[in-house]
Design an enzyme around this catalytic site. Structure first.
Site, PDB file in Angstrom:
ATOM      1  N   GLY A 151      20.580  11.655  97.515  1.00  0.00           N
ATOM      2  CA  GLY A 151      19.338  11.523  98.412  1.00  0.00           C
ATOM      3  C   GLY A 151      18.010  12.205  97.688  1.00  0.00           C
ATOM      4  N   TYR A 152      16.898  12.185  98.656  1.00  0.00           N
ATOM      5  CA  TYR A 152      16.028  12.975  98.241  1.00  0.00           C
ATOM      6  C   TYR A 152      15.312  12.267  96.817  1.00  0.00           C
ATOM      7  CZ  TYR A 152      12.176  16.388  99.242  1.00  0.00           C
ATOM      8  OH  TYR A 152      11.110  17.006  99.295  1.00  0.00           O
TER       9      TYR A 152
ATOM     10  N   HIS B 212      13.600  10.693  93.540  1.00  0.00           N
ATOM     11  CA  HIS B 212      12.583  11.103  92.724  1.00  0.00           C
ATOM     12  C   HIS B 212      12.456  10.073  91.524  1.00  0.00           C
ATOM     13  CE1 HIS B 212      15.397  13.346  90.099  1.00  0.00           C
ATOM     14  NE2 HIS B 212      15.650  14.020  91.044  1.00  0.00           N
TER      15      HIS B 212
ATOM     16  N   HIS C 193      15.919   9.453  89.973  1.00  0.00           N
ATOM     17  CA  HIS C 193      16.721   8.283  90.518  1.00  0.00           C
ATOM     18  C   HIS C 193      16.186   6.980  90.241  1.00  0.00           C
ATOM     19  CE1 HIS C 193      17.518  11.952  92.983  1.00  0.00           C
ATOM     20  NE2 HIS C 193      18.570  11.679  92.872  1.00  0.00           N
TER      21      HIS C 193
ATOM     22  N   GLN D 126      30.919  19.743  97.947  1.00  0.00           N
ATOM     23  CA  GLN D 126      30.397  20.111  96.504  1.00  0.00           C
ATOM     24  C   GLN D 126      29.371  21.325  96.360  1.00  0.00           C
ATOM     25  OE1 GLN D 126      28.837  15.848  95.233  1.00  0.00           O
ATOM     26  NE2 GLN D 126      27.174  17.077  94.546  1.00  0.00           N
TER      27      GLN D 126
ATOM     28  N   GLY E 188      22.887   9.750  85.474  1.00  0.00           N
ATOM     29  CA  GLY E 188      22.086  10.333  84.509  1.00  0.00           C
ATOM     30  C   GLY E 188      22.620  11.320  83.517  1.00  0.00           C
TER      31      GLY E 188
ATOM     32  N   SER F 206      13.762  16.642  88.894  1.00  0.00           N
ATOM     33  CA  SER F 206      15.061  17.250  89.792  1.00  0.00           C
ATOM     34  C   SER F 206      14.345  17.438  91.123  1.00  0.00           C
ATOM     35  CB  SER F 206      15.389  18.397  89.212  1.00  0.00           C
ATOM     36  OG  SER F 206      16.213  19.139  90.119  1.00  0.00           O
ATOM     37  N   SER F 207      15.354  17.412  92.407  1.00  0.00           N
ATOM     38  CA  SER F 207      14.832  17.488  93.708  1.00  0.00           C
ATOM     39  C   SER F 207      14.595  18.954  93.773  1.00  0.00           C
ATOM     40  CB  SER F 207      15.888  17.081  94.447  1.00  0.00           C
ATOM     41  OG  SER F 207      16.625  16.030  94.211  1.00  0.00           O
TER      42      SER F 207
HETATM   43  P1  AMP Z   1      21.378  13.557  92.336  1.00  0.00           P
HETATM   44  O1  AMP Z   1      20.993  13.187  93.659  1.00  0.00           O
HETATM   45  O2  AMP Z   1      20.864  14.878  92.056  1.00  0.00           O
HETATM   46  O3  AMP Z   1      23.179  13.727  92.410  1.00  0.00           O
HETATM   47  O4  AMP Z   1      21.308  12.662  91.403  1.00  0.00           O
HETATM   48  C1  AMP Z   1      21.836  11.255  91.313  1.00  0.00           C
HETATM   49  C2  AMP Z   1      21.830  10.777  89.944  1.00  0.00           C
HETATM   50  O5  AMP Z   1      20.646  10.967  89.492  1.00  0.00           O
HETATM   51  C3  AMP Z   1      22.670  11.483  89.026  1.00  0.00           C
HETATM   52  O6  AMP Z   1      23.673  10.617  88.283  1.00  0.00           O
HETATM   53  C4  AMP Z   1      21.775  12.450  88.285  1.00  0.00           C
HETATM   54  O7  AMP Z   1      22.048  12.655  86.624  1.00  0.00           O
HETATM   55  C5  AMP Z   1      20.699  11.278  87.964  1.00  0.00           C
HETATM   56  N1  AMP Z   1      19.438  12.036  87.713  1.00  0.00           N
HETATM   57  C6  AMP Z   1      18.997  13.328  88.299  1.00  0.00           C
HETATM   58  N2  AMP Z   1      17.736  13.597  87.743  1.00  0.00           N
HETATM   59  C7  AMP Z   1      17.367  12.658  86.758  1.00  0.00           C
HETATM   60  C8  AMP Z   1      16.569  12.482  85.722  1.00  0.00           C
HETATM   61  N3  AMP Z   1      15.400  13.479  85.916  1.00  0.00           N
HETATM   62  N4  AMP Z   1      16.417  11.631  85.033  1.00  0.00           N
HETATM   63  C9  AMP Z   1      17.500  10.646  85.123  1.00  0.00           C
HETATM   64  N5  AMP Z   1      18.432  11.007  85.656  1.00  0.00           N
HETATM   65  C10 AMP Z   1      18.416  11.734  86.778  1.00  0.00           C
END
Ligand code: AMP
Length: 280
Positions: A31-32, A34, A37, A61, A146, A184-185
């Site tokens: 979530g959150y 950006h 995502h 986690q 990602g 990044s969040s």
């Molecule tokens: P998260 O919510 O941080 O777990 O991220 C969810 C998915 O988004 C994961 O597969 C991350 O690798 C991907 N992700 C996060 N930041 C980026 C980014 N800047 N560019 C592309 N994918 C991202």
């Protein structure tokens, strides 16, 4: 867009879509949302008929404080999903995912302990466990992850192969800000000065990438160059760096590609980034 909160309901809805000949794409997130995502969602929309986004801050986690401090904004996430025409938003609560008595973990053994995994095996075990559960709850044809998180990506590919999940893993390039910083969040929690300092991270990675492209192969020396470039920024404390084989995460193995990886602390917040370069 349908908002679904239980595993039974999402699986029933998705099986119905599949009976109608639809290909299902899953984007798992915490979530959150950006623009990073969004890159995953857009890719999923391009090559799947039905896009499911899961938004779940997985308590297993995180250390407790980090879990509580993780940024959340469901209303904004809803708006992003609607704007990008996500078909299903899977928004479960913790009790539904981990009911009383939950006692199983999915662990990728050797690979999980590599890179910086040795001290945080529990974290990667939690990631592979929740992703395996999401795969069983949603049964996607494709799942989008990602390249921003290279260790997570490699573990999920391994798990999918080892456990015969009939799912294609699609790796999406890291979306970056104008100064090269990976979105990044956590970036939203930095002060302006800290955010400026973070620019050193992609710059240092790119410098090492250029050296590899020029034929440098001494990985431990390259890693030292990475560290000293990062340390040139006074707000940065280097936590972990690696220059390793992309497929095995081992320093002494030379395959097709090299992973350059760094984790730093800025203002008490831990930020990571990486680049993958083809060996010349
Ligand atoms: P998260 O919510 O941080 O777990 O991220 C969810 C998915 O988004 C994961 O597969 C991350 O690798 C991907 N992700 C996060 N930041 C980026 C980014 N800047 N560019 C592309 N994918 C991202």
């Amino acid at each position: 867009m349908r908002i679904v909160k239980t595993p039974a309901k999402i699986l029933a809805a998705i099986r119905k879509e599949r009976r109608n000949g639809k290909k299902i794409g899953l984007v798992p997130t915490l979530g959150y949302l950006h623009a990073g995502h969004e890159a995953l969602i857009k890719r999923a929309s391009k090559d799947s008929d039905v896009v499911v986004l899961s938004s779940f801050v997985n308590p297993l986690q995180f250390r407790r404080k980090a879990y509580e401090a993780y940024p959340r904004d469901t209303e904004r996430d809803l708006a992003v999903c609607k704007r990008l025409r996500v078909d299903y938003l899977f928004l479960p609560v913790s009790k539904v995912i981990y009911p009383d008595g939950f006692d199983t973990r999915v662990e990728v053994k050797d690979l999980a302990g590599r890179l910086e995994g040795a001290s945080i095996r529990w974290h990667y075990k939690a990631v592979t466990t929740i992703v395996a559960k999401l795969f069983n709850m949603i049964e996607p044809d494709k799942a989008y992850f990602g390249k921003k998180d290279p260790h997570q990506l490699i573990l999920i590919k391994r798990m999918v192969a080892d456990l015969n999940f009939p799912i294609k893993i699609v790796a999406v390039p890291t979306r970056r800000a104008k100064d090269g910083v990976a979105l990044s969040s956590r970036n939203s929690t930095l002060t302006l000065e800290e955010r400026r300092a973070l620019g050193v991270l992609p710059t240092a990675l790119k410098k090492v990438e250029a050296l590899i492209k020029c034929g440098r192969t001494d990985r431990s020396a390259l890693r030292k160059i990475l560290v000293s470039m990062l340390e040139s920024e006074k707000l940065v404390t280097v936590d972990f760096t690696a220059v390793v084989d992309e497929a095995t995460l081992l320093e002494d193995r030379v395959g097709r590609k090299t992973l350059i990886y760094a984790a730093v602390f800025i203002g008490g917040k831990r930020l990571t980034d990486n680049l993958v370069v083809k060996n010349p």
